[in-house]
Design a protein around this motif. Sequence first.
Motif, PDB file in Angstrom:
ATOM      1  N   ILE A  87      21.592 107.595  -2.153  1.00 45.20           N
ATOM      2  CA  ILE A  87      22.109 106.864  -1.000  1.00 45.20           C
ATOM      3  C   ILE A  87      21.485 105.477  -0.916  1.00 45.20           C
ATOM      4  N   ARG A  88      22.334 104.464  -0.766  1.00 48.49           N
ATOM      5  CA  ARG A  88      21.877 103.112  -0.428  1.00 48.49           C
ATOM      6  C   ARG A  88      21.742 103.081   1.081  1.00 48.49           C
ATOM      7  N   ALA A  89      20.623 102.557   1.570  1.00 46.35           N
ATOM      8  CA  ALA A  89      20.378 102.637   3.004  1.00 46.35           C
ATOM      9  C   ALA A  89      19.519 101.481   3.484  1.00 46.35           C
ATOM     10  N   SER A  90      19.397 101.398   4.798  1.00 45.08           N
ATOM     11  CA  SER A  90      18.442 100.479   5.415  1.00 45.08           C
ATOM     12  C   SER A  90      17.480 101.313   6.249  1.00 45.08           C
ATOM     13  N   ALA A  91      16.278 100.799   6.399  1.00 43.69           N
ATOM     14  CA  ALA A  91      15.231 101.528   7.123  1.00 43.69           C
ATOM     15  C   ALA A  91      14.861 100.759   8.387  1.00 43.69           C
ATOM     16  N   GLU A  92      14.677 101.487   9.462  1.00 43.06           N
ATOM     17  CA  GLU A  92      14.203 100.857  10.699  1.00 43.06           C
ATOM     18  C   GLU A  92      13.199 101.767  11.391  1.00 43.06           C
ATOM     19  N   MET A  93      12.118 101.158  11.854  1.00 43.21           N
ATOM     20  CA  MET A  93      11.065 101.919  12.518  1.00 43.21           C
ATOM     21  C   MET A  93      11.518 102.317  13.915  1.00 43.21           C
ATOM     22  N   ILE A  94      11.121 103.511  14.329  1.00 43.43           N
ATOM     23  CA  ILE A  94      11.409 104.017  15.671  1.00 43.43           C
ATOM     24  C   ILE A  94      10.103 104.012  16.448  1.00 43.43           C
ATOM     25  N   GLN A  95      10.095 103.339  17.557  1.00 42.43           N
ATOM     26  CA  GLN A  95       8.886 103.252  18.375  1.00 42.43           C
ATOM     27  C   GLN A  95       8.658 104.552  19.146  1.00 42.43           C
ATOM     28  N   ASN A  96       7.396 104.950  19.269  1.00 41.74           N
ATOM     29  CA  ASN A  96       7.030 106.102  20.084  1.00 41.74           C
ATOM     30  C   ASN A  96       7.507 105.835  21.508  1.00 41.74           C
ATOM     31  N   GLY A  97       8.206 106.790  22.099  1.00 43.33           N
ATOM     32  CA  GLY A  97       8.703 106.636  23.457  1.00 43.33           C
ATOM     33  C   GLY A  97      10.109 106.083  23.537  1.00 43.33           C
ATOM     34  N   GLU A  98      10.645 105.608  22.429  1.00 43.94           N
ATOM     35  CA  GLU A  98      12.026 105.106  22.375  1.00 43.94           C
ATOM     36  C   GLU A  98      12.973 106.250  22.753  1.00 43.94           C
ATOM     37  N   PRO A  99      14.127 105.958  23.357  1.00 41.37           N
ATOM     38  CA  PRO A  99      15.076 107.033  23.673  1.00 41.37           C
ATOM     39  C   PRO A  99      15.385 107.875  22.437  1.00 41.37           C
ATOM     40  N   GLY A 100      15.339 109.179  22.603  1.00 40.29           N
ATOM     41  CA  GLY A 100      15.593 110.103  21.507  1.00 40.29           C
ATOM     42  C   GLY A 100      14.353 110.488  20.714  1.00 40.29           C
ATOM     43  N   TYR A 101      13.212 109.860  21.000  1.00 42.98           N
ATOM     44  CA  TYR A 101      11.996 110.127  20.235  1.00 42.98           C
ATOM     45  C   TYR A 101      11.540 111.581  20.400  1.00 42.98           C
ATOM     46  N   THR A 102      11.490 112.072  21.627  1.00 49.47           N
ATOM     47  CA  THR A 102      10.983 113.428  21.877  1.00 49.47           C
ATOM     48  C   THR A 102      11.845 114.493  21.198  1.00 49.47           C
ATOM     49  N   PRO A 103      13.187 114.459  21.318  1.00 49.80           N
ATOM     50  CA  PRO A 103      13.980 115.460  20.589  1.00 49.80           C
ATOM     51  C   PRO A 103      13.821 115.347  19.065  1.00 49.80           C
ATOM     52  N   LEU A 104      13.652 114.119  18.573  1.00 44.60           N
ATOM     53  CA  LEU A 104      13.436 113.925  17.139  1.00 44.60           C
ATOM     54  C   LEU A 104      12.112 114.560  16.711  1.00 44.60           C
ATOM     55  N   LYS A 105      11.083 114.346  17.494  1.00 47.68           N
ATOM     56  CA  LYS A 105       9.782 114.949  17.194  1.00 47.68           C
ATOM     57  C   LYS A 105       9.891 116.470  17.177  1.00 47.68           C
ATOM     58  N   GLU A 106      10.601 117.041  18.139  1.00 45.27           N
ATOM     59  CA  GLU A 106      10.776 118.494  18.197  1.00 45.27           C
ATOM     60  C   GLU A 106      11.537 119.004  16.975  1.00 45.27           C
ATOM     61  N   LEU A 107      12.580 118.277  16.569  1.00 42.56           N
ATOM     62  CA  LEU A 107      13.355 118.641  15.392  1.00 42.56           C
ATOM     63  C   LEU A 107      12.485 118.597  14.130  1.00 42.56           C
ATOM     64  N   TYR A 108      11.686 117.551  14.024  1.00 43.54           N
ATOM     65  CA  TYR A 108      10.812 117.384  12.867  1.00 43.54           C
ATOM     66  C   TYR A 108       9.768 118.510  12.816  1.00 43.54           C
ATOM     67  N   LEU A 109       9.171 118.813  13.953  1.00 43.95           N
ATOM     68  CA  LEU A 109       8.138 119.853  13.983  1.00 43.95           C
ATOM     69  C   LEU A 109       8.720 121.245  13.767  1.00 43.95           C
ATOM     70  N   ALA A 110       9.980 121.447  14.131  1.00 47.37           N
ATOM     71  CA  ALA A 110      10.621 122.736  13.862  1.00 47.37           C
ATOM     72  C   ALA A 110      10.749 122.937  12.348  1.00 47.37           C
ATOM     73  N   ARG A 111      10.959 121.863  11.626  1.00 52.90           N
ATOM     74  CA  ARG A 111      11.099 121.936  10.178  1.00 52.90           C
ATOM     75  C   ARG A 111       9.756 121.861   9.462  1.00 52.90           C
ATOM     76  N   PHE A 112       8.810 121.106  10.061  1.00 52.38           N
ATOM     77  CA  PHE A 112       7.488 120.905   9.451  1.00 52.38           C
ATOM     78  C   PHE A 112       6.391 121.147  10.490  1.00 52.38           C
ATOM     79  N   PRO A 113       6.129 122.403  10.871  1.00 55.18           N
ATOM     80  CA  PRO A 113       5.140 122.678  11.915  1.00 55.18           C
ATOM     81  C   PRO A 113       3.741 122.145  11.600  1.00 55.18           C
ATOM     82  N   GLU A 114       3.377 122.109  10.326  1.00 55.38           N
ATOM     83  CA  GLU A 114       2.050 121.624   9.942  1.00 55.38           C
ATOM     84  C   GLU A 114       1.882 120.125  10.189  1.00 55.38           C
ATOM     85  N   ALA A 115       2.984 119.422  10.451  1.00 63.74           N
ATOM     86  CA  ALA A 115       2.923 117.971  10.669  1.00 63.74           C
ATOM     87  C   ALA A 115       2.413 117.611  12.068  1.00 63.74           C
TER      88      ALA A 115
END
Length: 157
Positions: A87-115
């Motif tokens: 995939i050709r893509a662009s990358a953008e940083m997501i700031q802590n507290g940005e809208p959607g950050y908390t659900p993203l963190k939960e999704l990530y931790l569900a997949r990678f609990p050790e993180a």
Amino acid sequence: MDAQSEKLLAQMIRNTRLASLGTLREGAPRVSMVAFVPAEDFSAFYIHVSRLAQHTVDMQKDKQVGFLIAETDDGRADPQTLGRVSIRASAEMIQNGEPGYTPLKELYLARFPEAEQFFKLADFSFWRIKPKGGRFVAGFAKAYNITVETLQKVSER
């Protein structure tokens, strides 16, 4: 793209946890391994990386990246028939507290609990990898150009 190939692509994106991330460093390509979670509609892939990592420094300088997801080698006689999407893509940083950050963190931790430990470190942040297009190889003589719309359609499988 046939239905079987669409299904393979959707399964690869949902079930694979590691991708190769290609960045540019001083005009030369660099590839690293990153853990990721896909957006539900495959419109983005999210990585959680340290700002101390070279690939993060590279993304801060040049937002253009490559992102490769591949089937796990299963020992077959011809490994070049394994499915993979580049995939050709662009990358953008997501700031802590940005809208959607908390659900993203939960999704990530569900997949990678050790993180969980990395969320306590100030140098880690999420990056959104936004596809622009790419190429999907579903096996011998099954190669397809893909678009953002292709990925979103396949996410429904």
